[in-house]
Motif scaffolding. Structure first.
Motif, PDB file in Angstrom:
ATOM      1  N   ASN A   1       0.855  -1.188   0.000  1.00 16.68           N
ATOM      2  CA  ASN A   1       0.000   0.000   0.000  1.00 16.68           C
ATOM      3  C   ASN A   1       0.892   1.240   0.000  1.00 16.68           C
ATOM      4  O   ASN A   1       0.772   2.135   0.832  1.00 16.68           O
ATOM      5  CB  ASN A   1      -0.913  -0.006   1.231  1.00 16.68           C
ATOM      6  N   LYS A   2       1.787   1.294  -0.979  1.00 14.78           N
ATOM      7  CA  LYS A   2       2.844   2.299  -0.987  1.00 14.78           C
ATOM      8  C   LYS A   2       2.327   3.706  -1.250  1.00 14.78           C
ATOM      9  O   LYS A   2       2.797   4.659  -0.621  1.00 14.78           O
ATOM     10  CB  LYS A   2       3.894   1.933  -2.050  1.00 14.78           C
ATOM     11  N   ILE A   3       1.401   3.863  -2.157  1.00 12.72           N
ATOM     12  CA  ILE A   3       0.976   5.208  -2.560  1.00 12.72           C
ATOM     13  C   ILE A   3       0.312   5.962  -1.415  1.00 12.72           C
ATOM     14  O   ILE A   3       0.650   7.128  -1.151  1.00 12.72           O
ATOM     15  CB  ILE A   3       0.055   5.122  -3.797  1.00 12.72           C
ATOM     16  N   PRO A   4      -0.652   5.364  -0.669  1.00 11.07           N
ATOM     17  CA  PRO A   4      -1.218   6.122   0.461  1.00 11.07           C
ATOM     18  C   PRO A   4      -0.203   6.417   1.561  1.00 11.07           C
ATOM     19  O   PRO A   4      -0.326   7.431   2.258  1.00 11.07           O
ATOM     20  CB  PRO A   4      -2.330   5.209   0.971  1.00 11.07           C
ATOM     21  N   LEU A   5       0.783   5.552   1.719  1.00 12.64           N
ATOM     22  CA  LEU A   5       1.750   5.754   2.795  1.00 12.64           C
ATOM     23  C   LEU A   5       2.828   6.769   2.422  1.00 12.64           C
ATOM     24  O   LEU A   5       3.175   7.638   3.228  1.00 12.64           O
ATOM     25  CB  LEU A   5       2.407   4.417   3.168  1.00 12.64           C
ATOM     26  N   PHE A   6       3.366   6.668   1.205  1.00 10.11           N
ATOM     27  CA  PHE A   6       4.490   7.512   0.820  1.00 10.11           C
ATOM     28  C   PHE A   6       4.108   8.651  -0.112  1.00 10.11           C
ATOM     29  O   PHE A   6       4.847   9.640  -0.200  1.00 10.11           O
ATOM     30  CB  PHE A   6       5.565   6.650   0.130  1.00 10.11           C
ATOM     31  N   GLY A   7       3.008   8.488  -0.824  1.00  9.26           N
ATOM     32  CA  GLY A   7       2.631   9.498  -1.795  1.00  9.26           C
ATOM     33  C   GLY A   7       3.042   9.099  -3.203  1.00  9.26           C
ATOM     34  O   GLY A   7       4.036   8.385  -3.401  1.00  9.26           O
ATOM     35  N   LEU A   8       2.302   9.569  -4.177  1.00  2.00           N
ATOM     36  CA  LEU A   8       2.545   9.174  -5.561  1.00  2.00           C
ATOM     37  C   LEU A   8       3.891   9.688  -6.074  1.00  2.00           C
ATOM     38  O   LEU A   8       4.613   8.984  -6.794  1.00  2.00           O
ATOM     39  CB  LEU A   8       1.403   9.689  -6.446  1.00  2.00           C
ATOM     40  N   ASP A   9       4.251  10.912  -5.711  1.00  2.00           N
ATOM     41  CA  ASP A   9       5.511  11.472  -6.193  1.00  2.00           C
ATOM     42  C   ASP A   9       6.707  10.696  -5.650  1.00  2.00           C
ATOM     43  O   ASP A   9       7.683  10.454  -6.379  1.00  2.00           O
ATOM     44  CB  ASP A   9       5.624  12.944  -5.789  1.00  2.00           C
ATOM     45  N   VAL A  10       6.653  10.301  -4.388  1.00  2.00           N
ATOM     46  CA  VAL A  10       7.761   9.545  -3.791  1.00  2.00           C
ATOM     47  C   VAL A  10       7.881   8.174  -4.444  1.00  2.00           C
ATOM     48  O   VAL A  10       8.974   7.695  -4.733  1.00  2.00           O
ATOM     49  CB  VAL A  10       7.559   9.422  -2.272  1.00  2.00           C
ATOM     50  N   VAL A  11       6.743   7.541  -4.690  1.00  2.00           N
ATOM     51  CA  VAL A  11       6.767   6.209  -5.302  1.00  2.00           C
ATOM     52  C   VAL A  11       7.330   6.270  -6.713  1.00  2.00           C
ATOM     53  O   VAL A  11       8.047   5.356  -7.159  1.00  2.00           O
ATOM     54  CB  VAL A  11       5.346   5.610  -5.293  1.00  2.00           C
ATOM     55  N   LYS A  12       7.048   7.370  -7.451  1.00  2.00           N
ATOM     56  CA  LYS A  12       7.534   7.491  -8.826  1.00  2.00           C
ATOM     57  C   LYS A  12       9.025   7.809  -8.891  1.00  2.00           C
ATOM     58  O   LYS A  12       9.707   7.377  -9.807  1.00  2.00           O
ATOM     59  CB  LYS A  12       6.738   8.577  -9.556  1.00  2.00           C
ATOM     60  N   THR A  13       9.509   8.577  -7.933  1.00  2.00           N
ATOM     61  CA  THR A  13      10.896   9.056  -8.014  1.00  2.00           C
ATOM     62  C   THR A  13      11.863   8.270  -7.124  1.00  2.00           C
ATOM     63  O   THR A  13      13.075   8.391  -7.296  1.00  2.00           O
ATOM     64  CB  THR A  13      10.963  10.533  -7.610  1.00  2.00           C
ATOM     65  N   THR A  14      11.365   7.488  -6.191  1.00  2.00           N
ATOM     66  CA  THR A  14      12.219   6.792  -5.232  1.00  2.00           C
ATOM     67  C   THR A  14      11.899   5.312  -5.234  1.00  2.00           C
ATOM     68  O   THR A  14      10.731   4.917  -5.366  1.00  2.00           O
ATOM     69  CB  THR A  14      12.021   7.356  -3.806  1.00  2.00           C
ATOM     70  N   GLN A  15      12.934   4.506  -5.089  1.00  2.00           N
ATOM     71  CA  GLN A  15      12.731   3.059  -4.978  1.00  2.00           C
ATOM     72  C   GLN A  15      12.241   2.740  -3.574  1.00  2.00           C
ATOM     73  O   GLN A  15      12.979   2.859  -2.596  1.00  2.00           O
ATOM     74  CB  GLN A  15      14.030   2.303  -5.266  1.00  2.00           C
ATOM     75  N   VAL A  16      11.000   2.329  -3.472  1.00  2.00           N
ATOM     76  CA  VAL A  16      10.387   2.011  -2.185  1.00  2.00           C
ATOM     77  C   VAL A  16      10.482   0.524  -1.885  1.00  2.00           C
ATOM     78  O   VAL A  16      10.631   0.125  -0.731  1.00  2.00           O
ATOM     79  CB  VAL A  16       8.920   2.486  -2.167  1.00  2.00           C
ATOM     80  N   THR A  17      10.406  -0.307  -2.896  1.00  2.00           N
ATOM     81  CA  THR A  17      10.477  -1.752  -2.704  1.00  2.00           C
ATOM     82  C   THR A  17      11.929  -2.193  -2.619  1.00  2.00           C
ATOM     83  O   THR A  17      12.709  -1.928  -3.542  1.00  2.00           O
ATOM     84  CB  THR A  17       9.781  -2.488  -3.856  1.00  2.00           C
ATOM     85  N   PRO A  18      12.351  -2.851  -1.543  1.00  2.00           N
ATOM     86  CA  PRO A  18      13.750  -3.288  -1.424  1.00  2.00           C
ATOM     87  C   PRO A  18      14.036  -4.476  -2.344  1.00  2.00           C
ATOM     88  O   PRO A  18      13.129  -5.129  -2.865  1.00  2.00           O
ATOM     89  CB  PRO A  18      13.878  -3.662   0.048  1.00  2.00           C
ATOM     90  N   ASP A  19      15.303  -4.756  -2.520  1.00  2.00           N
ATOM     91  CA  ASP A  19      15.725  -5.902  -3.322  1.00  2.00           C
ATOM     92  C   ASP A  19      15.937  -7.157  -2.492  1.00  2.00           C
ATOM     93  O   ASP A  19      15.981  -8.255  -3.032  1.00  2.00           O
ATOM     94  CB  ASP A  19      17.023  -5.563  -4.062  1.00  2.00           C
ATOM     95  N   LEU A  20      16.072  -6.991  -1.179  1.00  2.00           N
ATOM     96  CA  LEU A  20      16.275  -8.138  -0.288  1.00  2.00           C
ATOM     97  C   LEU A  20      15.883  -7.725   1.117  1.00  2.00           C
ATOM     98  O   LEU A  20      16.165  -6.597   1.545  1.00  2.00           O
ATOM     99  CB  LEU A  20      17.737  -8.598  -0.323  1.00  2.00           C
ATOM    100  N   VAL A  21      15.248  -8.653   1.831  1.00  2.00           N
ATOM    101  CA  VAL A  21      14.828  -8.408   3.219  1.00  2.00           C
ATOM    102  C   VAL A  21      15.389  -9.524   4.090  1.00  2.00           C
ATOM    103  O   VAL A  21      15.249 -10.708   3.764  1.00  2.00           O
ATOM    104  CB  VAL A  21      13.289  -8.336   3.352  1.00  2.00           C
ATOM    105  N   ILE A  22      16.020  -9.147   5.194  1.00  2.00           N
ATOM    106  CA  ILE A  22      16.604 -10.097   6.142  1.00  2.00           C
ATOM    107  C   ILE A  22      15.885  -9.930   7.471  1.00  2.00           C
ATOM    108  O   ILE A  22      15.844  -8.835   8.038  1.00  2.00           O
ATOM    109  CB  ILE A  22      18.115  -9.844   6.305  1.00  2.00           C
TER     110      ILE A  22
END
Length: 292
Positions: A185-206
């Protein structure tokens, strides 16, 4: 006549003889001479040089302990090892599982046996899986991937903080609570502009305590994010992509595993930085008109 000589003549005689023996002892006299001997103060540079030479000649005697090789209780946190061994895993208590009655049926291949009603984890299987996870972390960081460390217990907070710091700008951590919907639920949490310009989804989670972060594991599965986690005997190892069978309630085990994985990630970051530097130099030479 004293009270002791009146009541116990043998006690007074023994006390007087022992005092005479101490007074006449050559060791006692030598110690007294050392205590009363005057120590010449250091007044000139020659005195200081003479003192340094004496210390250097005496350095081969006595202990070799220094600030670098002195054991500290949190060495695994501040100065972790880069290579995993069965001895280190055993010393950290990684082989202790939960009660045998609580063992997950899917954890059976990783169980060595039971003792006193407690499941004993097979470290001969933990070691190669930990090395495989370290290779994965190194490969992801070597390609510029973003890695998130999750440990939401109070004792795991400094571990994930240190691990993320070793990766620099490619490392992140969650130490308090995983907010549901962070990935789904990235857009309500971070905003549309942040999701478009910033990588929100990580490549690996430990994850160092997976049972308390099932929501994070579920969101990673939905977003196709690979996961690494410490898996105890009461956890289904199939919930994560790369399980590491070990005691997930031991702080020392978490420090060891988190340190090894973060060191591998730091090596990957160094590889990525070196590659970026070579590409920048190659591009600069290509764009330079003087380059023949």
């Amino acid at each position: 006549m004293s009270f002791q000589s009146t009541i116990r003549p043998w006690l007074a005689a023994s006390a007087s003889s022992s005092s005479r023996a101490v007074k006449s002892s050559p060791l006692k006299r030598s110690i007294r001479c050392l205590e009363t001997a005057a120590v010449a103060p250091i007044e000139t540079p020659d005195d200081w040089t003479d003192l340094q030479l004496r210390l250097k000649n005496m350095s081969k005697y006595g202990s070799t302990q220094s600030s670098k090789n002195t054991y500290r209780p949190r060495d695994a946190l501040h100065n972790p090892t880069a290579h995993a061994t069965v001895t280190a895993l055993l010393a950290s208590g990684a082989h202790f599982g939960h009660a045998a009655s609580r063992m997950n049926p899917n954890f059976m291949p990783f169980a060595y046996g039971t003792r006193a009603g407690i499941t004993v984890i097979d470290l001969d299987q933990t070691l190669p899986m930990l090395r495989r996870a370290a290779n994965l972390v190194r490969a992801v960081a070597g390609r510029g991937g973003q890695i998130v460390f999750i440990g939401t217990r109070p004792d795991l907070r400094p571990i994930v903080q240190k691990a993320a710091q070793r990766l620099g700008s490619q490392g992140y951590y969650v130490a308090d609570r995983w907010l549901p919907g962070t990935l789904t639920n990235k857009i309500p949490l971070f905003g549309l502009d942040v999701v478009k310009t910033t990588q929100v989804t990580p490549d690996l989670v430990i994850l160092l305590n997976p049972l308390a972060n099932v929501n994070a594991i579920r969101e990673c599965a939905i977003e196709h994010v690979p996961t690494i986690a410490l898996v105890d005997s009461d956890v289904d190892p199939r919930i994560v992509m790369y399980p590491i069978p070990a005691n997930d309630e031991s702080t020392r085990t978490a420090e060891l595993v988190g340190g090894i994985l973060s060191i591998a990630g730091r090596e990957g970051v160094a590889i990525f930085d070196a590659q970026q530097k070579r590409e920048a130099e190659r591009e600069e030479k290509y764009n330079n008109p003087l380059y023949g």
